[in-house]
Write a protein that holds these residues in place. Sequence first.
Motif, mmCIF file in Angstrom:
data_model
loop_
_atom_site.group_PDB
_atom_site.id
_atom_site.type_symbol
_atom_site.label_atom_id
_atom_site.label_comp_id
_atom_site.label_asym_id
_atom_site.label_seq_id
_atom_site.Cartn_x
_atom_site.Cartn_y
_atom_site.Cartn_z
ATOM 1 N N ASN A 40 -5.504 -6.578 4.912
ATOM 2 C CA ASN A 40 -6.497 -7.641 4.795
ATOM 3 C C ASN A 40 -6.026 -8.778 3.909
ATOM 4 O OD1 ASN A 40 -8.504 -6.405 6.421
ATOM 5 N ND2 ASN A 40 -9.018 -5.030 4.745
ATOM 6 N N SER A 41 -5.112 -8.477 2.953
ATOM 7 C CA SER A 41 -4.672 -9.508 2.028
ATOM 8 C C SER A 41 -3.357 -9.100 1.382
ATOM 9 C CB SER A 41 -5.726 -9.731 0.930
ATOM 10 O OG SER A 41 -5.850 -8.560 0.131
ATOM 11 N N GLU A 42 -2.737 -10.067 0.697
ATOM 12 C CA GLU A 42 -1.498 -9.792 -0.034
ATOM 13 C C GLU A 42 -1.754 -8.814 -1.176
ATOM 14 O OE1 GLU A 42 2.218 -12.466 -1.634
ATOM 15 O OE2 GLU A 42 0.216 -13.050 -2.279
ATOM 16 N N LYS A 43 -2.942 -8.902 -1.791
ATOM 17 C CA LYS A 43 -3.272 -7.991 -2.893
ATOM 18 C C LYS A 43 -3.261 -6.539 -2.431
ATOM 19 C CE LYS A 43 -6.081 -11.211 -5.618
ATOM 20 N NZ LYS A 43 -7.438 -11.484 -6.182
ATOM 21 N N GLU A 44 -3.734 -6.306 -1.226
ATOM 22 C CA GLU A 44 -3.739 -4.940 -0.691
ATOM 23 C C GLU A 44 -2.318 -4.420 -0.534
ATOM 24 O OE1 GLU A 44 -5.511 -2.388 3.113
ATOM 25 O OE2 GLU A 44 -5.723 -4.574 3.032
ATOM 26 N N VAL A 45 -1.407 -5.292 -0.097
ATOM 27 C CA VAL A 45 -0.005 -4.900 0.068
ATOM 28 C C VAL A 45 0.631 -4.607 -1.284
ATOM 29 C CG1 VAL A 45 2.266 -5.665 0.860
ATOM 30 C CG2 VAL A 45 0.237 -6.201 2.207
ATOM 31 N N ILE A 46 0.380 -5.479 -2.257
ATOM 32 C CA ILE A 46 0.945 -5.291 -3.601
ATOM 33 C C ILE A 46 0.472 -3.966 -4.192
ATOM 34 C CG2 ILE A 46 0.920 -6.178 -5.976
ATOM 35 C CD1 ILE A 46 0.841 -9.003 -4.774
ATOM 36 N N LYS A 47 -0.808 -3.668 -4.051
ATOM 37 C CA LYS A 47 -1.358 -2.416 -4.563
ATOM 38 C C LYS A 47 -0.696 -1.217 -3.893
ATOM 39 C CE LYS A 47 -5.716 0.104 -5.157
ATOM 40 N NZ LYS A 47 -7.170 0.086 -4.910
ATOM 41 N N LYS A 101 2.871 -0.827 -5.269
ATOM 42 C CA LYS A 101 2.859 -0.282 -6.632
ATOM 43 C C LYS A 101 2.561 1.206 -6.621
ATOM 44 C CE LYS A 101 1.749 -4.450 -9.276
ATOM 45 N NZ LYS A 101 0.762 -5.108 -10.177
ATOM 46 N N ASN A 102 1.664 1.617 -5.736
ATOM 47 C CA ASN A 102 1.342 3.047 -5.635
ATOM 48 C C ASN A 102 2.520 3.864 -5.105
ATOM 49 O OD1 ASN A 102 -1.256 2.618 -6.581
ATOM 50 N ND2 ASN A 102 -2.171 2.497 -4.542
ATOM 51 N N ASN A 103 3.473 3.197 -4.489
ATOM 52 C CA ASN A 103 4.660 3.862 -3.960
ATOM 53 C C ASN A 103 5.907 3.503 -4.765
ATOM 54 O OD1 ASN A 103 4.096 5.332 -1.127
ATOM 55 N ND2 ASN A 103 2.727 3.564 -1.315
ATOM 56 N N GLU A 159 8.974 -6.986 -4.002
ATOM 57 C CA GLU A 159 9.228 -6.393 -2.686
ATOM 58 C C GLU A 159 7.983 -6.484 -1.807
ATOM 59 O OE1 GLU A 159 11.789 -5.252 -1.024
ATOM 60 O OE2 GLU A 159 13.158 -5.756 -2.638
ATOM 61 N N ALA A 160 6.812 -6.298 -2.410
ATOM 62 C CA ALA A 160 5.553 -6.395 -1.657
ATOM 63 C C ALA A 160 5.374 -7.801 -1.102
ATOM 64 C CB ALA A 160 4.381 -6.031 -2.563
ATOM 65 N N GLN A 161 5.665 -8.806 -1.929
ATOM 66 C CA GLN A 161 5.534 -10.192 -1.486
ATOM 67 C C GLN A 161 6.535 -10.515 -0.388
ATOM 68 O OE1 GLN A 161 5.995 -11.970 -5.359
ATOM 69 N NE2 GLN A 161 3.783 -12.286 -5.593
ATOM 70 N N LYS A 162 7.759 -9.997 -0.497
ATOM 71 C CA LYS A 162 8.764 -10.205 0.547
ATOM 72 C C LYS A 162 8.295 -9.595 1.874
ATOM 73 C CE LYS A 162 13.005 -9.141 -0.468
ATOM 74 N NZ LYS A 162 14.131 -8.362 -1.078
ATOM 75 N N PHE A 163 7.775 -8.375 1.787
ATOM 76 C CA PHE A 163 7.273 -7.695 2.983
ATOM 77 C C PHE A 163 6.124 -8.471 3.614
ATOM 78 C CE2 PHE A 163 4.051 -4.826 4.756
ATOM 79 C CZ PHE A 163 4.792 -4.155 5.722
ATOM 80 N N TRP A 184 0.741 -0.793 9.505
ATOM 81 C CA TRP A 184 1.544 -1.545 8.528
ATOM 82 C C TRP A 184 1.972 -0.679 7.345
ATOM 83 C CZ3 TRP A 184 0.533 -2.408 3.379
ATOM 84 C CH2 TRP A 184 -0.755 -2.154 2.912
ATOM 85 N N LYS A 185 1.186 0.345 7.013
ATOM 86 C CA LYS A 185 1.534 1.189 5.865
ATOM 87 C C LYS A 185 2.787 2.008 6.142
ATOM 88 C CE LYS A 185 -3.074 1.497 3.840
ATOM 89 N NZ LYS A 185 -4.184 2.392 3.430
ATOM 90 N N ALA A 186 2.918 2.519 7.367
ATOM 91 C CA ALA A 186 4.125 3.255 7.732
ATOM 92 C C ALA A 186 5.338 2.323 7.698
ATOM 93 C CB ALA A 186 3.965 3.869 9.115
ATOM 94 N N LEU A 187 5.139 1.085 8.164
ATOM 95 C CA LEU A 187 6.212 0.098 8.143
ATOM 96 C C LEU A 187 6.574 -0.266 6.713
ATOM 97 C CD1 LEU A 187 7.934 -1.626 10.081
ATOM 98 C CD2 LEU A 187 6.236 -3.424 9.870
ATOM 99 N N ALA A 188 5.569 -0.360 5.833
ATOM 100 C CA ALA A 188 5.812 -0.683 4.426
ATOM 101 C C ALA A 188 6.605 0.425 3.742
ATOM 102 C CB ALA A 188 4.492 -0.915 3.706
ATOM 103 N N LYS A 189 6.286 1.682 4.052
ATOM 104 C CA LYS A 189 7.032 2.797 3.453
ATOM 105 C C LYS A 189 8.499 2.763 3.878
ATOM 106 C CE LYS A 189 3.175 6.024 2.866
ATOM 107 N NZ LYS A 189 2.590 7.322 3.274
ATOM 108 N N LYS A 190 8.730 2.413 5.138
ATOM 109 C CA LYS A 190 10.102 2.288 5.627
ATOM 110 C C LYS A 190 10.824 1.162 4.889
ATOM 111 C CE LYS A 190 12.688 1.785 9.957
ATOM 112 N NZ LYS A 190 12.566 1.581 11.430
ATOM 113 N N TRP A 191 10.115 0.045 4.668
ATOM 114 C CA TRP A 191 10.675 -1.093 3.923
ATOM 115 C C TRP A 191 11.044 -0.663 2.501
ATOM 116 C CZ3 TRP A 191 10.716 -6.556 5.275
ATOM 117 C CH2 TRP A 191 11.043 -7.394 4.209
ATOM 118 N N ILE A 192 10.140 0.090 1.855
ATOM 119 C CA ILE A 192 10.366 0.545 0.478
ATOM 120 C C ILE A 192 11.583 1.457 0.402
ATOM 121 C CG2 ILE A 192 9.394 1.954 -1.386
ATOM 122 C CD1 ILE A 192 6.611 0.914 -0.479
ATOM 123 N N LEU A 193 11.700 2.396 1.352
ATOM 124 C CA LEU A 193 12.846 3.310 1.363
ATOM 125 C C LEU A 193 14.158 2.562 1.548
ATOM 126 C CD1 LEU A 193 11.403 6.258 3.502
ATOM 127 C CD2 LEU A 193 11.910 6.271 1.058
#
Length: 234
Positions: free
Chosen positions: A144-151, A154-156, A162-166, A186-195
């Motif tokens: 829904n927002s960039e803040k949700e991605v950043i959170k 951080k939880n991962n 990195e969150a802002q880049k994603f 998007w969360k599965a994609l974000a985890k792949k990005w983090i790894l």
Amino acid sequence: MPNVNYINHLNAVLDQFSKDDRLNPTHISMYMALFNYWNFLHFPETFHVNREEIMKLSKIGSKATYHRVIKALGYYNYIVYMPSKNPFKGSKVKLFNFGTTLKQDKVQYNSINSTTIKQALVSKNKHIKTLKNNINEGQTSIPNSEKEVIKFFKNNDATTHEAQKFYNHYMATGWKFPNHTKIENWKALAKKWILKSQDFKTHENSPQQSQNRDNLNTTDYLHTNRNKNYNQPL
């Protein structure tokens, strides 16, 4: 047909929006599209909704998001949503008159035909469970927002950078893959990005990479021990 004052209604519902922390811009966009449709039809008691038209007016591009948001508006008591199992009839919607008092709204709500209510509402527990499932399903599609991605990052154990880049990368692609298919989780994609980012940092900090960088920094390419005859043509 309810007696709706256009200005009073909008002032009242916008004031309610500002106080309701459950809403995001998608909810407001959907409601304004429904209100515009309601106004166009001269404020009938209930009306059939054309999903494609409402999605176009509200700028919602996903059917999953459309169903999640319109059900949420019903759950939050901004509308009564009466889904239809008949694709040829379409679903119906009732909008409350926010230009009236709360007491009048309750009278309007209670005056709906009991058969219509049964079509619109299932048992309370099942309704809440279904809504939560739809909301959770919708939240996996795009954030829904960039803040949700950043959170989430951080939880991962990932950085805000990195969150802002994603977020900026996939915002630029319209939350689509290179083959233009929509991102469904998007969360599965974000985890792949983090790894991948963590693997890259591990590789960069390896002893071999550090030695290569040291060699690169200490090598003087302006000096050579090779003898060259500069009289020879190139």
